[in-house]
Scaffold this motif. Structure first.
Motif, mmCIF file in Angstrom:
data_model
loop_
_atom_site.group_PDB
_atom_site.id
_atom_site.type_symbol
_atom_site.label_atom_id
_atom_site.label_comp_id
_atom_site.label_asym_id
_atom_site.label_seq_id
_atom_site.Cartn_x
_atom_site.Cartn_y
_atom_site.Cartn_z
ATOM 1 N N ARG A 15 9.639 -13.617 -6.775
ATOM 2 C CA ARG A 15 8.584 -14.358 -7.469
ATOM 3 C C ARG A 15 7.199 -13.825 -7.095
ATOM 4 O O ARG A 15 6.354 -13.616 -7.958
ATOM 5 C CB ARG A 15 8.685 -15.855 -7.156
ATOM 6 N N TRP A 16 6.946 -13.610 -5.797
ATOM 7 C CA TRP A 16 5.653 -13.086 -5.372
ATOM 8 C C TRP A 16 5.427 -11.684 -5.949
ATOM 9 O O TRP A 16 4.340 -11.372 -6.441
ATOM 10 C CB TRP A 16 5.524 -13.053 -3.851
ATOM 11 N N THR A 17 6.443 -10.848 -5.888
ATOM 12 C CA THR A 17 6.316 -9.491 -6.428
ATOM 13 C C THR A 17 5.932 -9.554 -7.902
ATOM 14 O O THR A 17 4.992 -8.874 -8.340
ATOM 15 C CB THR A 17 7.638 -8.723 -6.253
ATOM 16 N N LYS A 18 6.619 -10.372 -8.659
ATOM 17 C CA LYS A 18 6.382 -10.478 -10.096
ATOM 18 C C LYS A 18 4.998 -11.080 -10.391
ATOM 19 O O LYS A 18 4.228 -10.533 -11.187
ATOM 20 C CB LYS A 18 7.481 -11.333 -10.727
ATOM 21 N N GLU A 19 4.672 -12.197 -9.738
ATOM 22 C CA GLU A 19 3.416 -12.876 -10.032
ATOM 23 C C GLU A 19 2.200 -12.100 -9.517
ATOM 24 O O GLU A 19 1.160 -12.060 -10.179
ATOM 25 C CB GLU A 19 3.431 -14.300 -9.484
ATOM 26 N N SER A 20 2.319 -11.482 -8.351
ATOM 27 C CA SER A 20 1.178 -10.723 -7.839
ATOM 28 C C SER A 20 0.950 -9.463 -8.669
ATOM 29 O O SER A 20 -0.197 -9.061 -8.907
ATOM 30 C CB SER A 20 1.358 -10.379 -6.354
ATOM 31 N N LYS A 40 -13.327 0.066 -7.745
ATOM 32 C CA LYS A 40 -12.113 0.564 -7.095
ATOM 33 C C LYS A 40 -10.938 -0.279 -7.567
ATOM 34 O O LYS A 40 -11.050 -1.500 -7.702
ATOM 35 C CB LYS A 40 -12.252 0.490 -5.570
ATOM 36 N N ALA A 41 -9.822 0.357 -7.794
ATOM 37 C CA ALA A 41 -8.629 -0.338 -8.282
ATOM 38 C C ALA A 41 -8.110 -1.335 -7.248
ATOM 39 O O ALA A 41 -8.145 -1.080 -6.038
ATOM 40 C CB ALA A 41 -7.535 0.669 -8.621
ATOM 41 N N SER A 42 -7.622 -2.464 -7.746
ATOM 42 C CA SER A 42 -6.962 -3.424 -6.862
ATOM 43 C C SER A 42 -5.561 -2.911 -6.534
ATOM 44 O O SER A 42 -4.941 -2.219 -7.338
ATOM 45 C CB SER A 42 -6.883 -4.805 -7.522
ATOM 46 N N GLU A 43 -5.102 -3.249 -5.341
ATOM 47 C CA GLU A 43 -3.783 -2.807 -4.898
ATOM 48 C C GLU A 43 -2.927 -3.960 -4.372
ATOM 49 O O GLU A 43 -1.715 -3.832 -4.280
ATOM 50 C CB GLU A 43 -3.933 -1.752 -3.795
ATOM 51 N N VAL A 44 -3.578 -5.061 -3.997
ATOM 52 C CA VAL A 44 -2.865 -6.212 -3.438
ATOM 53 C C VAL A 44 -3.514 -7.498 -3.929
ATOM 54 O O VAL A 44 -4.648 -7.492 -4.412
ATOM 55 C CB VAL A 44 -2.862 -6.202 -1.891
ATOM 56 N N VAL A 45 -2.791 -8.603 -3.784
ATOM 57 C CA VAL A 45 -3.334 -9.922 -4.081
ATOM 58 C C VAL A 45 -3.512 -10.655 -2.759
ATOM 59 O O VAL A 45 -2.616 -10.669 -1.914
ATOM 60 C CB VAL A 45 -2.411 -10.716 -5.034
ATOM 61 N N ASP A 46 -4.680 -11.237 -2.596
ATOM 62 C CA ASP A 46 -5.073 -11.921 -1.367
ATOM 63 C C ASP A 46 -5.295 -13.401 -1.653
ATOM 64 O O ASP A 46 -5.759 -13.754 -2.733
ATOM 65 C CB ASP A 46 -6.383 -11.289 -0.866
#
Length: 90
Positions: A15-20, A40-46
């Protein structure tokens, strides 16, 4: 030897992988860099309010897209907030 504590299991779910991933698709730029005038491109969700301090892990209004460097810098700042929270809330 320093061993970093494994992040919460919620970060390792499908779920986190898909939603982030979907969140980053909708928010393709790093918010911290943008505030400094850098593109700069985003790479992670915080989590803006760090988890576990925030009450709802899945509340997307508390999410922001960051690049890896900004996420690491914010994570170091968040450790102080989390430790203080844990001291006050057991």
């Amino acid at each position: 030897v320093y061993e970093r504590k494994r992040s919460d299991d919620l970060y390792h779910t499908w779920r986190w992988t898909k939603e982030s991933r979907a969140f980053r698709f909708s928010n393709p730029l790093c918010k911290e860099c943008e505030r400094s005038g850098i593109i700069k491109a985003s790479e992670v969700v915080d989590h803006i309010i760090p988890y576990p301090v925030c009450k709802d892990f899945w509340d997307q209004s508390n999410w922001q897209a960051l690049c890896t460097r900004c996420n690491a810098d914010k994570g170091n700042r968040d450790k102080k907030i989390i430790n203080k929270y844990k001291q006050n809330h057991g």
